[in-house]
Scaffold this active site. Structure first.
Site, mmCIF file in Angstrom:
data_model
loop_
_atom_site.group_PDB
_atom_site.id
_atom_site.type_symbol
_atom_site.label_atom_id
_atom_site.label_comp_id
_atom_site.label_asym_id
_atom_site.label_seq_id
_atom_site.Cartn_x
_atom_site.Cartn_y
_atom_site.Cartn_z
ATOM 1 N N LYS A 117 35.717 34.848 54.986
ATOM 2 C CA LYS A 117 35.999 34.689 53.537
ATOM 3 C C LYS A 117 35.523 33.448 52.898
ATOM 4 O O LYS A 117 34.801 33.059 52.065
ATOM 5 C CB LYS A 117 37.595 35.023 53.274
ATOM 6 C CG LYS A 117 37.862 34.843 51.895
ATOM 7 C CD LYS A 117 39.353 34.771 51.559
ATOM 8 C CE LYS A 117 39.746 33.299 51.708
ATOM 9 N NZ LYS A 117 41.136 33.048 51.464
ATOM 10 N N ASP A 135 39.506 38.201 49.505
ATOM 11 C CA ASP A 135 40.910 37.509 49.510
ATOM 12 C C ASP A 135 41.920 38.726 49.456
ATOM 13 O O ASP A 135 41.642 39.858 48.883
ATOM 14 C CB ASP A 135 41.122 36.288 48.841
ATOM 15 C CG ASP A 135 41.228 36.832 47.176
ATOM 16 O OD1 ASP A 135 40.863 37.792 46.826
ATOM 17 O OD2 ASP A 135 41.517 35.727 46.471
#
Ligand code: SF4
Length: 206
Positions: A117, A135
């Site tokens: 991420k 996320d």
């Protein structure tokens, strides 16, 4: 409703959607993203004012005393681990990348505290590489809108979103889904009464 229409509606809602972490250079961005795990951007922005005043570049943070850093960032979650991560990643950037934040996925994830991420956020934000960082908001909203499978892992969510949307949309889509999740489609009390996606939503509240 197809993905193109969903993208356009999100864009109408949040035409200025962008990164809400404050940063002035590459060093500040990568540190801010690492600190933002399981914490709000507002909380990170608050501690970073002092952190970056005391450690203005990667060289100073690489030499920092961990107890001093912990004191500055202790109001955010997981601050002890995050202190280790940001000092270690600064050391690695100094020692292996001549003080410059690397611009490839492989090099980024070789840094302490940088996972898929974070690497995707850095690639999209600093180097304009099309990327979708998944996320908690992106994950939740994508599933509620039926864009991805309900049981998809974060990596699968990323792949399924990449398949559903044009590549030139990816980086903006990441911000749009985050904004929609942060301000409209909240985890506990989503604003379903004003939602333009209520007809396709799989989890609407009424
Ligand atoms: S209807 Fe409610 S839960 Fe569904 S996408 Fe809209 S705000 Fe989110």
């Amino acid at each position: 409703m197809n993905s193109e229409t969903i993208y356009k509606k999100l864009l109408e809602l949040f035409p200025d959607a962008s990164c809400e972490l404050n940063y002035k250079n590459d060093y500040q961005l990568i540190v801010a993203v690492v600190l933002s795990a399981q914490t709000t951007d507002i909380a990170v922005n608050k501690v970073n004012e002092l952190l970056f005043a005391k450690y203005p570049d990667v060289y100073s943070l690489a030499k920092a005393n961990s107890k001093d850093v912990e004191k500055i960032i202790k109001s955010i979650g997981l601050y002890k681990n995050k202190t280790k991560h940001i000092i270690n990643l600064s050391k690695a950037i100094v020692e292996r990348f001549n003080g410059i934040v690397p611009n490839t996925y492989e090099d980024l994830i070789s840094l302490d505290g940088v996972g898929r991420k974070t690497a995707n956020v850095v690639l999209a934000e600093l180097f304009k590489v099309p990327a979708i960082a998944v996320d908690t908001h992106v994950n939740r909203v994508s599933k509620r809108l039926g864009l991805v499978d309900k049981d998809a892992s974060p990596v699968e969510v990323e792949k399924q979103l990449q398949n559903a949307f044009k590549k030139e949309y990816w980086s903006k889509l990441h911000h749009l889904l985050i904004h929609f999740g942060r301000y409209n489609c909240l985890a506990r009390n989503p604003k379903c009464d004003i939602c333009p996606f209520i007809e396709i939503c799989t989890e609407r509240k009424f």
